[in-house]
Design an enzyme around this catalytic site. Structure first.
Site, PDB file in Angstrom:
ATOM      1  N   THR A  13       4.164 -16.120   0.912  1.00 55.83           N
ATOM      2  CA  THR A  13       5.484 -16.515   1.429  1.00 55.83           C
ATOM      3  C   THR A  13       5.576 -18.004   1.726  1.00 55.83           C
ATOM      4  O   THR A  13       6.632 -18.607   1.553  1.00 55.83           O
ATOM      5  CB  THR A  13       5.789 -15.715   2.734  1.00 55.83           C
ATOM      6  OG1 THR A  13       5.861 -14.340   2.390  1.00 55.83           O
ATOM      7  CG2 THR A  13       7.092 -16.126   3.369  1.00 55.83           C
ATOM      8  N   THR A  94       0.329 -13.496   3.584  1.00 50.44           N
ATOM      9  CA  THR A  94      -0.199 -12.873   4.807  1.00 50.44           C
ATOM     10  C   THR A  94      -0.597 -11.409   4.612  1.00 50.44           C
ATOM     11  O   THR A  94      -1.411 -10.889   5.358  1.00 50.44           O
ATOM     12  CB  THR A  94       0.830 -12.960   5.961  1.00 50.44           C
ATOM     13  OG1 THR A  94       2.012 -12.250   5.588  1.00 50.44           O
ATOM     14  CG2 THR A  94       1.164 -14.388   6.303  1.00 50.44           C
ATOM     15  N   ARG A 249     -12.011   6.561   8.594  1.00 50.86           N
ATOM     16  CA  ARG A 249     -11.285   6.153   9.811  1.00 50.86           C
ATOM     17  C   ARG A 249     -11.049   7.407  10.652  1.00 50.86           C
ATOM     18  O   ARG A 249     -10.147   8.195  10.388  1.00 50.86           O
ATOM     19  CB  ARG A 249      -9.997   5.444   9.423  1.00 50.86           C
ATOM     20  CG  ARG A 249     -10.292   4.223   8.528  1.00 50.86           C
ATOM     21  CD  ARG A 249      -9.072   3.378   8.310  1.00 50.86           C
ATOM     22  NE  ARG A 249      -8.644   2.785   9.565  1.00 50.86           N
ATOM     23  CZ  ARG A 249      -7.394   2.453   9.841  1.00 50.86           C
ATOM     24  NH1 ARG A 249      -6.443   2.678   8.969  1.00 50.86           N
ATOM     25  NH2 ARG A 249      -7.083   1.906  10.997  1.00 50.86           N
ATOM     26  N   GLN A 281      -9.565   4.785  14.120  1.00 47.95           N
ATOM     27  CA  GLN A 281      -8.175   4.468  13.766  1.00 47.95           C
ATOM     28  C   GLN A 281      -7.521   3.620  14.849  1.00 47.95           C
ATOM     29  O   GLN A 281      -6.445   3.071  14.637  1.00 47.95           O
ATOM     30  CB  GLN A 281      -7.357   5.760  13.625  1.00 47.95           C
ATOM     31  CG  GLN A 281      -7.813   6.647  12.512  1.00 47.95           C
ATOM     32  CD  GLN A 281      -7.075   7.970  12.492  1.00 47.95           C
ATOM     33  OE1 GLN A 281      -5.993   8.124  13.050  1.00 47.95           O
ATOM     34  NE2 GLN A 281      -7.653   8.945  11.818  1.00 47.95           N
TER      35      GLN A 281
HETATM   36  N1  ASP Z   1       4.158 -10.617   0.398  1.00 43.53           N
HETATM   37  C1  ASP Z   1       3.746 -11.891   0.945  1.00 43.53           C
HETATM   38  C2  ASP Z   1       2.309 -12.134   0.511  1.00 43.53           C
HETATM   39  O1  ASP Z   1       1.428 -11.567   1.070  1.00 43.53           O
HETATM   40  C3  ASP Z   1       3.860 -11.884   2.435  1.00 43.53           C
HETATM   41  C4  ASP Z   1       3.507 -13.191   3.122  1.00 43.53           C
HETATM   42  O2  ASP Z   1       2.906 -14.103   2.591  1.00 43.53           O
HETATM   43  O3  ASP Z   1       3.847 -13.322   4.343  1.00 43.53           O
HETATM   44  O4  ASP Z   1       2.070 -12.876  -0.414  1.00 43.53           O
END
Ligand code: ASP
Length: 343
Positions: A13, A94, A249, A281
């Site tokens: 992102t 992320t 888990r 978990q």
């Molecule tokens: N879908 C994106 C990724 O993981 C989410 C992000 O970067 O926040 O590339």
């Protein structure tokens, strides 16, 4: 003091733009026009001398497309630039960032320089982006020499003013700027007006030479037990020798239903040398085999107590241990605290 910081852009992102099919990563050339101070290597010269090396891991991807082969490519770029740089920043999506940070922590043995992963919840092109502050903070951690900050010679995640150990972090929010947390281990540093590094927590390398072990087994599964879980398919995979490892888990402190299928599965794992890494978990706390009668079935030579390991670290550690070590060493390696991933 002068420092050299290597920045590797992999996608995510941080650098994404809207397209007709949704958000997609754009090129580093486009992104860097939004970071003039870094592009012109000027902003930080008010405070300190930093030279940046910019690199891109092509093709840039949404991190859902990252694979163990990508982990190896990132590790190789770090290795190639290791002697000429003081710190490394990996710009990463992320979604799977905590898997990559965990995997890198195992691959990069004797790391003595910071490897800082960061990204953003809102793209750099958005007026309210968190990308600039996250990258700026990562630059301080990776370029520690220039700012008189303590070195964090670990794979870490720098996100929303915090530095987390890479193999202790989990993504806990899809939209909060505080996207990651470290449920069972204190943060390595806090970046407020002043930067405070918790030096007593920092992991010390055993040796000075960086060593890479980059193989990952794909003959593993990640199984979350639920009420009424039927283990027939899992048992079949073990009996047909299709699995070398299972991250299991369990409920709470290592508990499983007390029906006979679990004993049958454990017996099959012993026979077929399939190793089970038992985890909980629960996001917080750890398993304690034997505390409840319902965890007794896991007291077996084919089971390793995963203690308070995160799901991401458990899976990558299992894949990495199976990929790089002989069967006779796997249990010992999985039980051991290799890079600060367990308490
Ligand atoms: N879908 C994106 C990724 O993981 C989410 C992000 O970067 O926040 O590339």
């Amino acid at each position: 003091m002068q420092s050299n910081v290597y920045i590797l852009y992999t996608g995510g992102t941080f650098g994404m733009k809207s397209t007709t099919s949704g958000l997609q990563p754009s090129t580093w050339e486009e992104i860097i026009t939004y970071l003039p101070a870094i592009k012109n290597q000027t902003y930080f010269h008010y405070f300190a001398e930093i030279d940046f090396t910019f690199d891109t891991l092509e093709p840039v991807v949404d991190s859902s497309d990252i694979t163990p082969a990508t982990w190896e490519r990132i590790a190789r770029r770090i290795e190639k630039n290791y002697s000429t740089h003081d710190g490394f920043i990996i710009l990463h999506g992320t979604d799977t960032l905590a898997y990559t940070s965990s995997a890198l922590s195992f691959m990069l043995q004797n790391l003595s320089k910071p490897v800082v992963l960061t990204g953003a919840q809102l793209p750099i092109f958005h007026p309210r982006t968190d990308g600039i502050i996250n990258l700026s903070n990562a630059i301080y951690i990776a370029g520690y020499k220039s700012f008189g900050i303590n070195c964090i010679p670990e794979v870490c995640i720098c996100f929303n003013d915090d530095v987390l150990r890479g193999n202790r972090a989990v993504k806990t929010s899809t939209n909060d700027f505080e996207g990651f947390s470290s449920p069972n281990f204190d943060n390595l540093a806090h970046l407020e007006q002043n930067i405070t590094v918790s030096t007593h927590l920092i992991y010390k390398p055993n040796d000075k030479d960086l060593r890479l072990l980059t193989r990952f087994s794909e003959r593993v599964v990640n199984v979350t037990v639920f009420p009424g879980y039927n283990a027939t398919v899992l048992l079949e995979l073990v009996q047909k020798n299709k699995l070398d490892g299972i991250v299991l888990r369990t409920f709470g402190a290592g508990n499983l239903p007390q029906d006979a299928q679990w004993q049958t599965l454990i017996n099959a794992c012993e026979k077929h040398k399939t190793i089970i890494l038992a985890t909980t978990q629960c996001p917080n706390g750890q398993i304690e085999l034997g505390q409840y009668a319902s965890s007794n079935v896991l007291k077996s030579t084919s089971v390793v107590d995963g203690k308070d390991i995160t799901p991401e670290a458990a899976l990558t550690k299992l894949m990495w241990v199976i990929g790089n070590f002989e069967e006779s060493d796997r249990r010992r390696m999985l039980s051991k605290n290799l890079r600060g991933e367990i308490s």
